[in-house]
Scaffold this motif. Structure first.
Motif, PDB file in Angstrom:
ATOM      1  N   PHE A  98       0.827  -1.201   0.000  1.00 41.49           N
ATOM      2  CA  PHE A  98       0.000   0.000   0.000  1.00 41.49           C
ATOM      3  C   PHE A  98       0.866   1.259   0.000  1.00 41.49           C
ATOM      4  CE2 PHE A  98      -3.535  -2.641   2.048  1.00 41.49           C
ATOM      5  CZ  PHE A  98      -4.225  -2.743   0.865  1.00 41.49           C
ATOM      6  N   ILE A  99       1.972   1.199   0.757  1.00 45.42           N
ATOM      7  CA  ILE A  99       2.861   2.357   0.776  1.00 45.42           C
ATOM      8  C   ILE A  99       3.537   2.551  -0.589  1.00 45.42           C
ATOM      9  CG2 ILE A  99       5.054   3.190   1.742  1.00 45.42           C
ATOM     10  CD1 ILE A  99       4.035   2.334   4.474  1.00 45.42           C
ATOM     11  N   ARG A 145       0.984   2.743  10.251  1.00 44.81           N
ATOM     12  CA  ARG A 145       2.298   3.266   9.878  1.00 44.81           C
ATOM     13  C   ARG A 145       2.205   4.733   9.489  1.00 44.81           C
ATOM     14  NH1 ARG A 145       4.947  -1.447   6.205  1.00 44.81           N
ATOM     15  NH2 ARG A 145       6.656   0.020   6.027  1.00 44.81           N
ATOM     16  N   LYS A 146       1.113   5.108   8.802  1.00 41.31           N
ATOM     17  CA  LYS A 146       0.910   6.510   8.431  1.00 41.31           C
ATOM     18  C   LYS A 146       0.763   7.368   9.673  1.00 41.31           C
ATOM     19  CE  LYS A 146       1.752   6.367   4.793  1.00 41.31           C
ATOM     20  NZ  LYS A 146       2.614   7.180   3.987  1.00 41.31           N
ATOM     21  N   TYR A 199      -1.223  -0.352   7.340  1.00 34.76           N
ATOM     22  CA  TYR A 199      -0.908   0.817   6.517  1.00 34.76           C
ATOM     23  C   TYR A 199      -1.263   2.102   7.258  1.00 34.76           C
ATOM     24  CZ  TYR A 199      -1.580   4.323   2.882  1.00 34.76           C
ATOM     25  OH  TYR A 199      -1.550   5.482   2.158  1.00 34.76           O
ATOM     26  N   PHE A 200      -2.487   2.148   7.809  1.00 36.88           N
ATOM     27  CA  PHE A 200      -2.892   3.361   8.508  1.00 36.88           C
ATOM     28  C   PHE A 200      -2.103   3.560   9.812  1.00 36.88           C
ATOM     29  CE2 PHE A 200      -6.709   3.317   5.762  1.00 36.88           C
ATOM     30  CZ  PHE A 200      -6.570   4.610   5.283  1.00 36.88           C
ATOM     31  N   ILE A 211       2.353   1.787  -3.543  1.00 36.17           N
ATOM     32  CA  ILE A 211       1.501   2.256  -4.644  1.00 36.17           C
ATOM     33  C   ILE A 211       1.013   3.685  -4.440  1.00 36.17           C
ATOM     34  CG2 ILE A 211       0.703  -0.001  -5.396  1.00 36.17           C
ATOM     35  CD1 ILE A 211      -1.862   0.454  -3.923  1.00 36.17           C
ATOM     36  N   GLU A 212       1.284   4.286  -3.270  1.00 32.39           N
ATOM     37  CA  GLU A 212       0.866   5.674  -3.043  1.00 32.39           C
ATOM     38  C   GLU A 212       1.321   6.588  -4.173  1.00 32.39           C
ATOM     39  OE1 GLU A 212       2.607   6.836   0.535  1.00 32.39           O
ATOM     40  OE2 GLU A 212       0.912   6.281   1.774  1.00 32.39           O
ATOM     41  N   ASN A 213       2.623   6.555  -4.392  1.00 32.18           N
ATOM     42  CA  ASN A 213       3.155   7.412  -5.445  1.00 32.18           C
ATOM     43  C   ASN A 213       3.619   6.503  -6.564  1.00 32.18           C
ATOM     44  OD1 ASN A 213       3.183   9.414  -3.326  1.00 32.18           O
ATOM     45  ND2 ASN A 213       5.046   8.372  -2.687  1.00 32.18           N
ATOM     46  N   GLN A 214       2.685   6.204  -7.475  1.00 32.49           N
ATOM     47  CA  GLN A 214       3.100   5.295  -8.516  1.00 32.49           C
ATOM     48  C   GLN A 214       3.797   6.082  -9.620  1.00 32.49           C
ATOM     49  OE1 GLN A 214       3.477   2.260  -7.936  1.00 32.49           O
ATOM     50  NE2 GLN A 214       4.481   2.208  -9.895  1.00 32.49           N
ATOM     51  N   ILE A 257      -4.473  -3.206   5.574  1.00 24.07           N
ATOM     52  CA  ILE A 257      -4.914  -1.811   5.554  1.00 24.07           C
ATOM     53  C   ILE A 257      -4.776  -1.193   6.942  1.00 24.07           C
ATOM     54  CG2 ILE A 257      -7.403  -2.188   5.966  1.00 24.07           C
ATOM     55  CD1 ILE A 257      -5.968   0.214   3.344  1.00 24.07           C
TER      56      ILE A 257
END
Lengths: 502, 156
Positions: free
Chosen positions: A219-220, A429-430, A426-427, A222-225, A423
């Motif tokens: 997920f991290i 870690r954010k 992911y959140f 694909i954030e900035n693909q 998920i």
């Protein structure tokens, strides 16, 4: 180790499955480590399900081989692209990339390979000799000590793992809570199942850790693909990789010193390969006669960080195998791999199951040597891995996450668990929470609860007086308090100093 | 002036809500079974409140223009940032629902194609090679060597 044990160990190691596992672990580990964005922990988490149906020795040799090889593989991208393949290789990028700019990429990779091999080898030897006596300690433990050990493990991982101590401890508590989901062993009552039958057996550990460490990483990613612009020029790194005699002579003191430091950092719970490599790098600089070269392409800099981060691996396995407290997130996942084989950390691992443990440790030592050989011969091929587009890798990893979490119990529910934890992780870690304490809480929670119940029965009336009457318990209580209070006191002192200055 | 609230405040509130839901669940439990979870929930409640308080302090600091330290992956969550992860999540949820009906290899091939598409891969050859390659890899490793019964689906 008596002679019958030695022959059993050799028999375990020479099995076809173990040898294949060793080779796959080393080659696969280097390749995954070389890819930027894929961490060592992620590599191990992805492969735990594959080891599930293997022999214990073969499975664990493969996982430990991946651990050390991926740590080494991370240096390749650091050196060639200035993008660390794994966080543990960040310090390597400083001087490694400078060497590449000077056209000495093959020297840098050669030095990294040599240092990683020696660092990993030394840590393996440390593991072999330090783990058994430490495991003896656990013979003196009873319920109260196991309870305090579990709390100690959680506080130390929570407070040291990354940045915020408060959030780290909260993560540990979340893990403990997740560990209570399912049927309570003592009363037979379902807890926190919210009416779901599938939750009655609790949250399966392996899908949870694949989600927390592998899917959340996807997920991290694909954030900035963005398409990776940096292309590796394979010609940059050609010629001989094996370092020349003069270079070996120059880096040997650094490699030995940083390896020793790496082992110590590894043993300390909470500090992983990334901390180790910075310590190794800084000490290499401090002791160097050519400090001015650091940051401008010093072979000693590469040697310092690379030997240290590989030395962390064996060191971190020591508390994991002896006390069940992993020294880093990678070893937390390894602990999961150990437990699905039905192996319990502690003295039993070195007595009843000694033939397995010693085979795993010696397998780990061999893996480090093999890693060096494969690195020297194959570095030019591993460089090509960097050309694989990240999009493809993402698709492949997602698929393996799915199949892997399914494979343990042939259960689709486990894939749901994995996706949920993906998920969730992911959140977390954010939001700045670390994920390793969650896994640790899930593992230690049931142990803590069982020990708490037993300890309450043993103490009869006054629980705290009982704890204080047991010397080892008192040591643990002191350690726990130190872990929690030291950072607070340090902060107070720092604030005082700041005020004094201003 | 920066008007935004530090996300730690939100994290703490979410954590507090989760704690509350779990706490509410303990009411039905016998005392013996509730003992340990309740203890954890008290600890979590303390941490959530502490995180909220810390978040408010960080908000004040940020409004005064001071730097607030962040850890490795920590980042202000914005919609544009989490758009792709959420899209991927919904694809995975749909995949899991379809998986049981259509079977593993068909669904997974579609999943890979879809992932490659949203990641802006356009070459047909890449699609074919990835799908065939991953399929073969999974078949050989999981089905052939590890004897995993992948979901067959009820359609085939």
């Amino acid at each position: 180790m008596d002679s019958s044990m030695i022959s059993m160990v050799i028999e375990q190691l020479l099995s076809f499955q173990t040898i294949i596992a060793l080779v796959i672990g080393v080659v696969g580990g280097i390749a995954i480590g070389a890819l930027p964005g894929l961490s060592t922990t992620m590599a191990i988490a992805l492969l735990v399900p594959i080891t599930f149906s293997m022999e214990p020795v073969a499975g664990l040799v493969m996982l430990t081989a991946i651990y050390t090889s991926a740590t080494y593989g991370g240096s390749i991208a650091s050196i060639l692209l200035h993008t660390p393949g794994t966080p543990a290789a960040a310090a390597t990028a400083l001087d490694g990339y400078q060497l590449t700019l000077k056209g000495k990429a093959s020297t840098a990779i050669g030095v990294a390979t040599f240092s990683s091999m020696v660092g990993g080898f030394i840590s393996g030897i440390a593991l072999l000799f330090l783990a058994p006596p430490l495991a003896q300690l656990s013979l003196m433990f009873s319920a109260p000590e196991y309870l305090l050990l579990a709390i100690f493990g959680l506080t130390i991982i929570g407070s040291l793992s990354s940045g915020s101590m408060l959030k780290g401890l909260a993560s540990g508590a979340i893990g403990l809570l997740i560990g209570t989901i399912g049927i309570d062993i003592i009363t037979g009552f379902p807890r926190f199942t919210f009416g779901s039958m599938s939750l009655e057996s609790g949250i399966a550990l392996i899908p949870a850790l694949i989600g927390l460490f592998s899917l959340s990483q996807v997920f991290i990613l694909i954030e900035n693909q963005v398409k990776s612009g940096k292309k590796v020029n394979a010609k940059q790194a050609s010629g001989k990789f094996f370092p020349s005699k003069s270079i070996i002579k120059r880096i040997t003191p650094t490699v030995l010193r940083s390896s020793g430091l790496g082992v110590i950092v590894g043993i300390m719970p909470g500090a992983g390969g990334d901390v180790g490599s910075w310590v190794g790098y800084n000490e290499a600089k401090r002791f160097s006669k050519r400090k001015e070269e650091f940051g401008k392409g010093s072979v000693e800099g590469v040697a310092g960080s690379e030997s240290a981060n590989n030395a962390v691996t064996g060191g971190a396995i020591i508390p994991m195998m002896t006390l069940g407290i992993p020294g880093s997130s990678a070893t937390a996942v390894l602990l999961g791999g150990l437990m699905i084989q039905g192996l319990v950390p502690g003295s039993e691992l070195f007595t009843t199951n000694g033939h397995l443990s010693y085979a795993i440790i010696i397998g780990f030592i061999i893996a480090n040597i093999l890693m060096g050989i494969v690195g020297f011969i194959g570095a030019k091929y591993f460089i090509k891995v960097l050309d694989v587009p990240q999009n493809l890798i993402i698709a492949i990893i997602i698929t393996i996450c799915m199949v892997g979490s399914y494979a343990i119990n042939n259960s689709i529910f486990d894939i749901w668990v994995m996706v949920f934890f993906g998920i969730f992780g992911y959140f977390l870690r954010k939001a700045g929470f670390s994920t390793a304490p969650i896994i640790l809480g899930m593992i230690l929670g049931p142990i803590a609860e069982r020990s708490l119940g037993q300890a309450l029965v043993m103490s009869q009336d006054n629980f705290f007086v009982y704890l204080l009457s047991r010397p080892i318990s008192v040591i643990f209580i002191v350690l726990i308090l130190l872990t929690i209070l030291t950072p607070l006191i340090m902060k107070l002192i720092r604030n005082r100093k700041k005020e004094a200055v201003s | 002036m920066n008007k935004s609230i530090h996300q730690d405040v939100y994290s703490g509130i979410v954590l507090l809500l989760i704690t509350a839901i779990f706490y509410w669940q303990t009411f039905d439990l016998p005392d013996r079974a509730a003992l340990f979870p309740e203890f954890i929930l008290y600890v979590l409640m303390f941490f959530s409140v502490a995180i909220i308080v810390n978040g408010i302090r960080k908000t004040k600091k940020e409004r005064d223009g001071e730097e607030v330290a962040q850890t490795d992956d920590e980042e202000r969550v914005t919609l544009s940032k989490i758009k792709m992860p959420l899209l991927m999540l919904s694809i995975l949820v749909v995949y899991l629902i379809v998986l049981d009906i259509v079977g593993f290899f068909v669904t997974t091939s579609l999943l890979i194609a879809l992932i490659l598409y949203i990641l802006k891969v356009r070459k047909p050859l890449t699609y074919i090679l990835t799908i065939v390659g991953v399929g073969l890899f999974i078949y050989v490793l999981f089905v052939y060597f590890l004897n995993v019964n992948l979901p067959q689906g009820i359609l085939f």
